[in-house]
Design an enzyme around this catalytic site. Structure first.
Site, short mmCIF file in Angstrom:
data_model
loop_
_atom_site.label_atom_id
_atom_site.label_comp_id
_atom_site.label_asym_id
_atom_site.label_seq_id
_atom_site.Cartn_x
_atom_site.Cartn_y
_atom_site.Cartn_z
N CYS A 47 61.97 -17.41 -50.86
CA CYS A 47 62.76 -17.91 -49.72
C CYS A 47 62.11 -17.65 -48.36
O CYS A 47 62.27 -18.45 -47.43
CB CYS A 47 64.15 -17.26 -49.72
SG CYS A 47 64.89 -17.07 -51.36
N HIS A 51 62.48 -19.49 -44.72
CA HIS A 51 63.60 -18.95 -43.92
C HIS A 51 63.20 -17.74 -43.08
O HIS A 51 64.00 -17.30 -42.25
CB HIS A 51 64.77 -18.58 -44.84
CG HIS A 51 65.35 -19.75 -45.58
ND1 HIS A 51 66.20 -20.66 -44.99
CD2 HIS A 51 65.18 -20.17 -46.85
CE1 HIS A 51 66.54 -21.59 -45.87
NE2 HIS A 51 65.92 -21.32 -47.02
N MET A 88 65.87 -28.11 -49.30
CA MET A 88 66.19 -26.88 -50.03
C MET A 88 66.08 -27.16 -51.54
O MET A 88 66.73 -28.07 -52.04
CB MET A 88 67.62 -26.45 -49.67
CG MET A 88 68.17 -25.35 -50.52
SD MET A 88 67.47 -23.72 -50.13
CE MET A 88 68.42 -22.72 -51.30
#
Ligand code: DHE
Length: 543
Positions: A47, A51, A88
């Protein structure tokens, strides 16, 4: 003791660094230490790239607890499970994360993010090793490899690179490196190859040795993506630079030993809001051919830092305010202008590396992702640089000739329609009339496994699709076809057929003129090939 003796490989990568679990908050699900460690590992591996380590967001949305607690557990769980058309991944339905892990991640995101440790000069010097000092290295090329047509190929999941001879298609050697080498760059002389792993480890490889091998190594951070070497006249092979994602910093090193010399933090203010950002990651770095400078692109603050390496003691840095979320880019055909995608802002920034100033911010389609981009002469609009997009099928062609085509300069002069979104790289060569566009992240397996090719002289005619995945002869797996790369003469284009670690991958070589299959390289050693860097084209910035 040798530098590097204290180096602890078990703490090699961000996901393995011990960090304390932040304190519990009322109403937020608590995790056991084991659950926290597991979630942290998944977060850093899967991730953080989009992010951010501190979850400030960039290519992906911000996931700080003030936002995630607002969204709530159910929303997060579903979003992680099904993904979104915005990019995503569908971690749950793809089978990458089992249901328990998806739920664990939703809970983890409701908690405060842990802050990993810093990594400064002391830590760098502890990892620094000169395996063969410069004075013990050969004084001329000791092998009969055609080094200029050698390809450095990332073997992503094994933490290695393969050196492949562009003439015989033979694997010359497979060398251990950092984990998931991101890019390869070549020194100005063409002798030294620099590779950097996701874990921040750099290998300096001497291509003049009888069997090219690592002569020095260092780790410059816990998470990194970029490395480059000084190219300006008089500074050939003198310095190297590398940029880290964590800690947010770049470091200038000695070009033939990798001795770390100067570290600069990129923490600071965001260009538009002027708010402080604790984690502005270093994205692409290129070396100017016009001045003794490195162009360092800082993602979250949107600054392009022009770092003058002429005098390291009185280091002069010009901060060019561009746009947030700078990611990847390359030079125009003259080497004077640098074009960089501000991907989450749908823009391309243009810097004049001679005058050190921003020329333009050009609006493109959704999430431009050029790699280094593709330069060619447009039949109507003159010299252009082009990018494809992660978020749309568009290919934007931007005019780059302010002298002879001032009306087109720094404007999108034409938008082509490709196979679809999920494109990462676009490529051509000065000797070619083809423009190649990959789509490895397209959700349609067939599109991900093929490439589109345009005829530069007949762009309006549309594209031809070449089924590279099928040509590889591999029948199982996702067969993502990624990153076109030319050989030195511009007569062949190489594609990686990137499959899962336990499945067969390949490199497919296409004849550029006929667009026919020329050769397939398959070898048990060729595990998860992704980026490929032809020595000559990388050394001279030919793309
Ligand atoms: Fe890359 C270039 C960052 C995912 C293959 N990638 C770059 C650059 C950056 C970057 C900053 C420019 C370096 C430079 O020019 O100095 N890449 C990131 C990420 O943050 C991201 C999105 C997520 C991550 O966690 O890493 C990411 N990249 C990928 C992949 O999944 C790819 C396809 C496969 C892999 O090997 O990991 C991938 N990135 C590449 C390649 C280049 C690259 C092949 C160089 C292209 C070129 O032609 O120059």
């Amino acid at each position: 003791t040798q530098p590097g003796d204290q180096y602890q490989p078990e703490h090699n990568i961000l996901s393995d660094i011990p960090t304390e679990q932040p304190g519990a908050k009322p109403g937020v699900p608590q995790l056991s230490q084991a659950e926290f460690e597991k979630a942290k590992k998944i977060y850093f591996e899967r991730c953080a790239g989009c992010h951010g380590v501190l979850r400030g967001g960039a290519t992906g949305k911000a996931l700080t607890p003030d936002l995630t607690r607002e969204l709530g557990f159910d929303y997060l769980r579903d979003f992680i499970t099904y993904g979104s058309p915005g990019g995503m991944p569908n971690w749950g339905t793809s089978g990458d994360l089992p249901k328990e892990d998806v739920e664990l991640m939703a809970k983890y995101l409701l908690n405060d993010p842990p802050t990993p440790p810093e990594f400064g000069m002391k830590e760098m010097r502890e990892t620094w090793k000169v395996i063969i000092p410069p004075e013990q290295r050969p004084t001329r090329k000791m092998n009969d490899i055609n080094v200029e047509n050698l390809f450095s190929v990332t073997l992503r999941d094994t933490g290695e690179i393969a050196l492949i001879d562009g003439g015989s298609y033979k694997i010359v050697s497979v060398l251990p490196t950092g984990y998931a080498v991101h890019i390869s760059r070549i020194s100005a002389s063409g002798r030294y190859l620099f590779v950097i792993g996701r874990d921040g480890k750099i290998n300096l490889i001497d291509l003049w040795m009888e069997k090219p091998d690592t002569v020095a190594e260092v780790k410059i951070g816990l998470e990194a993506r970029s490395v480059e070497t000084s190219k300006f006249k008089g500074f050939e092979d003198k310095y190297a630079i590398a940029g880290a994602y964590w800690p947010p910093q770049f470091v200038i090193m000695n070009g033939d030993t990798l001795e770390p010399m100067k570290i600069t933090s990129t923490r600071g203010m965001i260009v538009d809001t002027q708010d402080y950002h604790p984690e502005p990651r270093v994205a692409a770095i290129v070396a100017s051919h016009f001045s003794p400078t490195f162009i360092v692109n800082v993602k979250e603050t949107g600054k392009i830092m022009v770092v003058n390496y002429d005098d390291l003691t009185n280091l002069k840095i010009t901060n060019i305010e561009a746009e947030r979320f700078l990611h990847d880019g390359g030079f125009d055909r003259t080497g004077r202008y640098f074009m960089v995608a501000a991907n989450a802002r749908n823009k391309v920034g243009v810097v004049d590396t001679k005058e050190n100033k921003l020329m333009a911010l050009v609006e493109t389609s959704t999430t431009p992702h050029p790699g280094r981009g593709a330069n060619f002469i447009h039949p109507k609009f003159g010299p252009v640089w082009s990018t494809s997009h992660l978020g749309s099928e568009a290919i934007s062609l931007i005019g780059t000739d302010p002298e002879k085509h001032p009306d087109q300069a720094w404007k999108v002069v034409q938008e082509l329609e490709g196979q679809g979104g999920g494109s990462l790289f676009i490529k051509t060569h000065p000797n070619s009339k083809n423009l190649w566009v990959d789509t490895p992240l397209n959700p349609e397996a067939e599109i991900a496994a093929s490439v589109a090719v345009f005829d530069i002289d007949n762009l309006d005619k549309g594209y031809e699709v070449l089924p590279i995945g099928e040509w590889s002869g591999i029948t199982e797996g996702t067969r993502r076809v990624v990153q076109p790369e030319y050989n030195k003469d511009g007569t062949e284009v190489w594609f990686s057929v990137w499959n899962a670690k336990d499945q067969q991958s390949a490199i497919v070589i296409v004849d550029d003129k006929t667009r026919k299959l020329k050769h397939v390289i398959k070898d048990p050693k060729l595990v998860t090939p992704t980026g490929k860097f032809n020595v000559y084209n990388t050394q001279k910035d030919v793309y």
